[in-house]
Write an enzyme that holds these catalytic residues in place. Structure first.
Site, PDB file in Angstrom:
ATOM      1  N   LYS A 159       0.745  -1.046  -0.211  1.00 37.09           N
ATOM      2  CA  LYS A 159      -0.108  -0.034   0.000  1.00 37.09           C
ATOM      3  C   LYS A 159       0.926   1.123   0.110  1.00 37.09           C
ATOM      4  O   LYS A 159       1.936   1.093   0.517  1.00 37.09           O
ATOM      5  CB  LYS A 159      -0.777   0.152   1.428  1.00 37.09           C
ATOM      6  CG  LYS A 159      -2.049   0.628   1.028  1.00 37.09           C
ATOM      7  CD  LYS A 159      -3.158   0.181   0.505  1.00 37.09           C
ATOM      8  CE  LYS A 159      -4.570   0.928   0.404  1.00 37.09           C
ATOM      9  NZ  LYS A 159      -5.665   0.105   0.051  1.00 37.09           N
TER      10      LYS A 159
HETATM   11  N1  GLU Z   1      -7.494  -0.075  -3.128  1.00 41.72           N
HETATM   12  C1  GLU Z   1      -8.242  -1.178  -3.354  1.00 41.72           C
HETATM   13  C2  GLU Z   1      -8.232  -2.128  -1.967  1.00 41.72           C
HETATM   14  O1  GLU Z   1      -8.053  -1.676  -0.815  1.00 41.72           O
HETATM   15  C3  GLU Z   1      -7.685  -1.740  -4.317  1.00 41.72           C
HETATM   16  C4  GLU Z   1      -6.113  -2.148  -4.491  1.00 41.72           C
HETATM   17  C5  GLU Z   1      -5.820  -2.834  -5.898  1.00 41.72           C
HETATM   18  O2  GLU Z   1      -6.685  -3.046  -6.766  1.00 41.72           O
HETATM   19  O3  GLU Z   1      -4.759  -3.167  -6.066  1.00 41.72           O
HETATM   20  O4  GLU Z   1      -8.528  -3.119  -2.105  1.00 41.72           O
END
Ligand code: GLU
Length: 435
Positions: free
Chosen positions: A125
């Protein structure tokens, strides 16, 4: 012949200094969730320490030229929590309250989520501590590009693949893809997902998280004998997740009776005209001021008479202070980390079913996986294909988690952690220790 590792156990160890704080914030919440799963990990528990410290934590300075000629510095992060099962994967968040603790927790939840739906990714993240609404379009682009360049040393189509999250969108993914590509001298569409369709994006990606929320909601309702048609729904956050989920539930005959976001709370006992509400949000940037609804006090939102509550905004919204007044029978976590462990206990005692983030909002990353596969093969699928595969994966994953929760008599959160952590630690064990 037996290997020395077969008999190894975890040695007592000291946490890295940056993890030794009194108030660990969202990361502390995640650690408590891991503690709850540890008794169910069997022999793999000796590897559990792997889950309690992120593999790589990068903090970057993001200096940019502002429109008024000054130079501003923003704090950016990219954390790769675990890459045992594949490259890191997870979104990038732009928000004024982003902290390292939050990004670490979000990266860890990505590890669990990706393993729970069995897509071949680890968890990562990123984020920048900034209120993007205060930036001009030019400043936003320069900040995104400089941040991408700074984290360029650890991302890549085979290393770590960012995606949209709170306050980031297709345009920001396009700038990230372009910056990474320019820096390395060739176009690498697979470095991020959630891109515009014309740049290697996938049909269905924008709606995928909300569609996943809806899919697991319908599955869970079936298990507990709840009718979706006529069910009353309260949604916090009318963005990409909450807005799409509200639309799909309304389409299935449910009544969306309450909505809350940063601008305020609105209520309508008969249910909103959801397409009209979404049009209002697109224009005004908030649910507040929607003409066909009553205003409601923000705290009252939590005790609204409803069957399903969907927190689809930020972390730590359902806490010990409001878990006792929630009237819903079921909570579907569209957001990441909206419920604290204390609130989880209160909700469990009150027999309120919680569909945890790590399965409920996994639809987004599932279609991100489809996008990544399409980019690698340069062969693009139809929206029907994508939605059908998404629904199949979500149903199967939820079914497996449901069984574990029934079998072990644990919450759906602990059950999802059992499935996810077992997959991660099994991969970890098979890979072995180097050297
Ligand atoms: N931000 C989204 C999540 O928290 C998607 C992450 C992604 O598609 O890599 O799952």
């Amino acid at each position: 012949m037996s290997h020395p590792l077969d008999h190894a156990t975890a040695a007592p160890s000291t946490l890295p200094s940056y993890l030794q704080q009194d108030n660990l914030g969202p990361w502390g919440v995640y650690l408590q969730q891991v503690d709850r799963v540890e008794p169910y990990l069997g022999n793999l528990a000796r590897w559990v320490e792997t889950l309690k410290r992120p593999k790589r934590t990068l903090i970057v300075d993001v200096p940019i030229l502002m429109d008024n000629g000054t130079i501003a510095h923003y704090e950016g992060y990219r954390v790769q929590h675990n890459i045992s099962r594949g490259p890191g994967k997870g979104g990038v968040r732009f928000h004024q309250d982003v902290t390292l603790s939050e990004v670490m927790a979000l990266s860890a939840w990505m590890s669990i989520k990706n393993a729970a739906v069995n897509v071949p990714f680890g968890g990562a993240k990123g984020g920048i501590r900034v209120d993007p609404k205060k930036l001009s379009q030019g400043e936003l682009e320069r900040m995104t590009r400089r941040y991408t360049s700074e984290i360029g040393i650890i991302i890549g189509p085979n290393k770590d693949i960012p995606a949209p999250d709170v306050n980031t969108n297709e345009q920001i993914m396009a700038w990230m893809m372009d910056t990474y590509s320019v820096n390395q001298g060739s176009t690498a569409t697979g470095v991020v997902t959630g891109k515009p369709l014309d740049l290697g994006g996938s049909l269905g990606r924008r709606e995928a998280t909300g569609r996943g929320v809806f899919t697991v909601g319908v599955e869970a309702a079936r298990h507990i004998g709840m009718e979706i048609s006529g069910a009353r729904i309260a949604v916090q956050g009318m963005g990409n997740v909450g807005g799409v989920a509200a639309k799909l539930f309304a389409h299935a005959g449910a009544r969306v009776v309450a909505a809350q976001d940063h601008g305020g709370t609105i209520y309508r006992a008969e249910g909103f005209d959801v397409p009209a509400l979404l049009a209002h949000v697109a224009e005004a940037g908030t649910v507040a001021g929607f003409a066909h609804a009553e205003r409601m006090n923000n705290h009252e939102f939590w005790s609204v008479d409803c069957d399903i509550l969907i927190p689809a905004a930020l972390e730590q919204q359902i806490t010990a202070s409001n878990a006792g007044i929630i009237k819903a029978r079921m909570i579907i976590e569209g957001a990441n980390g909206p419920t604290t462990p204390e609130a989880d206990d209160i909700l469990q005692d009150r027999n309120i079913l919680v569909l945890p983030d790590v399965i409920a909002n996994a639809g987004g990353v599932t279609v991100s996986y489809f996008e990544w596969v399409q980019d690698f093969s340069n062969f693009f699928w139809s929206e029907d294909d994508i939605n059908a595969r998404l629904v199949r994966i979500m149903k199967e994953a939820f079914g497996a988690v449901w069984e574990v929760s029934q079998d072990k008599k644990v919450s759906l959160r602990t059950a999802t952690f059992i499935v996810g952590c077992t997959r991660i630690l099994h991969a970890r064990e098979m890979r072995g220790l180097y050297p």
